[in-house]
Design an enzyme around this catalytic site. Structure first.
Site, PDB file in Angstrom:
ATOM      1  CB  ALA A 179      -3.065 -49.043  12.413  1.00  0.00           C
ATOM      2  N   GLY A 232      -5.644 -45.532  15.556  1.00  0.00           N
ATOM      3  CA  GLY A 232      -5.443 -46.423  16.696  1.00  0.00           C
ATOM      4  C   GLY A 232      -4.845 -45.709  17.892  1.00  0.00           C
ATOM      5  CD  GLU A 289      -9.753 -47.097  17.065  1.00  0.00           C
ATOM      6  OE1 GLU A 289     -10.897 -47.514  16.836  1.00  0.00           O
ATOM      7  OE2 GLU A 289      -8.763 -47.513  16.461  1.00  0.00           O
ATOM      8  CD  GLU A 329      -9.013 -44.922  12.121  1.00  0.00           C
ATOM      9  OE1 GLU A 329      -8.483 -45.402  13.122  1.00  0.00           O
ATOM     10  OE2 GLU A 329      -9.535 -43.779  12.124  1.00  0.00           O
TER      11      GLU A 329
END
Length: 698
Positions: free
Chosen positions: A63, A102, A105, A125
């Site tokens: 992210a 992310g 993901e 994370e």
């Protein structure tokens, strides 16, 4: 189309490339670009399959952390992933470098994944006090099974391509990401493979659905070390939801967990630590564009505990080392200890079986200081006395090549004094490693009065190369970490004279989250060291002296402030110590009182914070966050409390200043009065963080 994401067509294959250096983070622009390009490729009748890949050195590495805590910008990542997962055309993620957070993901929402052999895939994370918030806790267990998924998510550690292939996270290892992705897409079309949506595939959850203990046992093993942390447990709960709930309900539970953590004090502290570590590598007052000197070979003087640990740190990074001792016997002992350390790590599976031989092959043990002649960086790690250090630096001045950086691994001594004995003070600085040096991440880099900017840059860059966290500090007794620690030491000793016991003080400090209390730490270091030093300086410390006179030197003698039974390192309270403290207080005519845990915590922490304020006033540290980095990586300060200066801001500087004034009067110790900087910030209702913001604005 977007600036940072482009769409090309190679016949029937659409290639969507993210190009947002340095790490292709999922900023709003990247999310929007992927969404646009995917919509466009799905709508194009000519396109039969889509490959998502990245330019530069890595796949999407996570992210955009700078967006945290700010109002969300559309499109949200979930919206992008739903569109991709529901694409009627196969989407293949072609991964190189790292697919993290992310980034992984995004790859999990694709129908297939391929990766180059050096790629790493993970969901880190938890290291920022968070859990994956875009379906990672729901899709990863379906891709690799819940045991490996929970291990990856709770530890935050990535896996390599080979392990990813073995466990079904990727379909193939490819040579180049774009070309490999394209070739795999053609194969999918030729074989008419069905689209695999992870959300709909529960096959790898079946065993844990039938017997949840498979999962709970894995979690219990993983969370053993997570003392005090919230995120690992919340992450494990979210993965459990993947086993127990339908996909969409699991996603909802994950989202709730993420939003709760992102607003928590722990995650704020962990994100602050992440940015502070990066900030610490920026050196204040060095001209822009200053390049480090090349370092091909390093020489280390002294093969004791510190010298050996430092040598291992360089060998671990593949940098050749000349390890120098005064005699064959000491050298042999030092080389033997390193060999044993490496073999023990390999036996535990911490390093490959062939690593000990490879790493020891990089360490050349020799006798005699003249052997420093080829080194670009020399690190002295001899006995911590000024006379010995000066003698070594005089010899280095004769034998080291011109332009070599000369560093002292001292924890207290004045680098300016050491530099004066050489004709090249511009090349001299401190590199204070922490014990054990091959494990501890911090390196305090001490800038002396005459240290050249490029010598300083060299020390910072080489510290990062050997996986240390560098923090630049100025010259003073004990630099930053030990200078603050000395204030805590003074208070812990005083508390014993007022009626507290070692185990009470230590329990408060470990409950706060420190790995050890001050008395257990003294026992580990050896009480005789301080005793010898006090005798040299003609000062007394009645309780500590009485322990030493009774032959209680700490762990090495099986008793110090605590007793240690049968070779164990576990400290046990000892009634003899209580008796000895009582007798000492009676002899000195001191009255005992009940000392509360709250008072102990304040007297352990606030005087250190006060010293931190003095350190900032004197410009010994450039930023409050540098002090925090030193405590996080050198002294085991709990990451979820962000460091002493961050913690001070959370408690409130006004409260801390008031309590310090109170203790200064109560204990008749004027040194506890708040430092001028702390007092000024407290009076103005400001924080230490406001200082950093000010200096950035300037």
């Amino acid at each position: 189309m977007s600036e940072v994401v482009k769409l090309e067509r190679h016949d029937v294959i659409a290639i969507v490339t993210v190009n947002s250096p340095p790490v292709n983070a999922l900023s709003a622009a990247v999310r929007g670009g992927i969404l646009e390009c995917m919509k466009s490729a799905i709508a194009d009748a000519e396109v039969k399959a889509i490959v998502l890949t990245c330019g530069g050195r890595t796949f999407i590495a996570g992210a955009d952390i700078t967006e945290f805590g700010k109002p969300p910008k559309p499109p949200g990542l979930a919206e992008v992933l739903v569109l991709m997962e529901n694409s009627p055309k196969p989407i293949i993620a072609a991964i190189h470098g790292t697919a993290l957070g992310g980034g992984l993901e995004v790859a999990l929402a694709c129908h297939y994944r391929v990766a180059t052999k050096e790629a790493k895939l993970g969901l880190p994370e938890v290291k920022l006090g968070l859990l994956p918030g875009a379906g990672g806790t729901q899709r990863l267990p379906r891709a690799v099974g819940p045991e490996l998924a929970v291990k990856m998510i709770v530890s935050g550690d990535p896996i390599g391509a080979a392990e990813a292939l073995k466990n079904g996270l990727i379909e193939e290892i490819v040579e180049g990401p774009a070309s490999g992705g394209e070739a795999f897409a053609l194969k999918v079309l030729a074989e008419k493979r069905p689209l695999r949506k992870l959300r709909d595939d529960d096959s790898k959850l079946a065993a844990a659905k039938a017997d949840i203990s498979i999962f709970t046992n894995a979690v219990a093993a993983l969370t053993k070390k997570a003392r005090g942390l919230e995120a690992p447990f919340a992450a494990a709960d979210a993965v459990r939801a993947a086993i127990e709930l339908p996909f969409d309900e699991g996603l909802k539970k994950e989202r709730e967990g993420f939003l709760k953590l992102v607003a928590s004090d722990q995650s704020k502290a962990q994100r602050y630590a992440f940015f502070s570590e990066r900030e610490a590598a920026k050196i204040a007052g060095v001209p822009e564009g200053t390049k480090p000197r090349p370092v091909e070979r390093v020489a280390i003087i002294g093969a004791g505990t510190m010298g050996g640990g430092i040598a291992m740190s360089f060998a671990n990074a593949g940098i050749p080392v000349t390890l120098i001792e005064t005699g064959e016997e000491q050298l042999k002992r030092g080389m033997g200890v390193m060999q044993k350390n490496y073999e023990a790590t390999a036996a535990r599976g911490g390093i490959p079986a062939d690593a000990p031989a490879k790493r020891m092959g990089l360490i050349n043990g020799v006798v005699g200081l003249e052997n420093v002649k080829d080194a670009d960086l020399v690190i002295e790690a001899v006995f911590e006395t000024m006379a010995v250090k000066k003698e070594v630096f005089e010899a280095l001045d004769k034998h080291a090549k011109p332009g070599a950086v000369l560093a002292s691994n001292t924890s207290y001594l004045n680098i300016d004094e050491i530099a004066k004995v050489t004709k090249r003070p511009q090349d001299v600085l401190g590199m204070h490693f922490f014990s054990p040096a091959n494990v501890m991440k911090l390196c305090e880099i001490v800038r002396a009065d005459k240290t050249a900017p490029d010598a300083l840059t060299t020390a910072v860059s080489i510290a990062r190369k050997i996986a240390k966290v560098p923090a630049v500090v100025g010259v003073c007794d004990g630099f930053v970490g030990n200078r603050m620690l000395a204030q805590r030491g003074k208070q812990s000793e005083k508390l014993l004279f007022e009626g507290a016991l070692p185990q009470q003080v230590d329990a408060v400090v470990t409950k706060f989250g420190m790995p050890m209390g001050p008395f257990a730490m003294s026992d580990l270091a050896g009480l005789d060291i301080g005793w010898r030093s006090r005798k040299d300086r003609g000062i007394k410390s009645e309780i500590a002296d009485a322990l030493c006179e009774a032959g209680r030197f700490g762990q090495k003698t099986g008793k110090g402030y605590y007793k240690y039974e049968g070779g164990s390192r576990a400290p046990l309270p000892d009634p003899e110590v209580e008796k000895l403290i009582d007798e000492t207080l009676q002899r000195l005519g001191r009255k005992k009182r009940v000392v509360s845990d709250d008072e102990i915590l304040e007297r352990m922490m606030y005087p250190m914070i006060n010293e931190g304020a003095r350190i900032l006033e004197e410009n010994i540290a450039a930023r409050p966050s540098d002090i925090d980095v030193i405590w996080l990586y050198g002294y085991g300060w709990p990451i979820y409390r962000g460091g002493p200066m961050f913690y001070a801001d959370q408690v409130g500087l006004k409260h801390i200043a008031d309590r310090l004034s109170y203790y200064a009067k109560e204990t008749n110790d004027p040194s506890l009065e708040p430092a001028p900087l702390l007092k000024r910030l407290a009076d103005e209702g400001k924080t230490f963080a406001s200082l950093a913001a000010q200096s950035k604005a300037a």
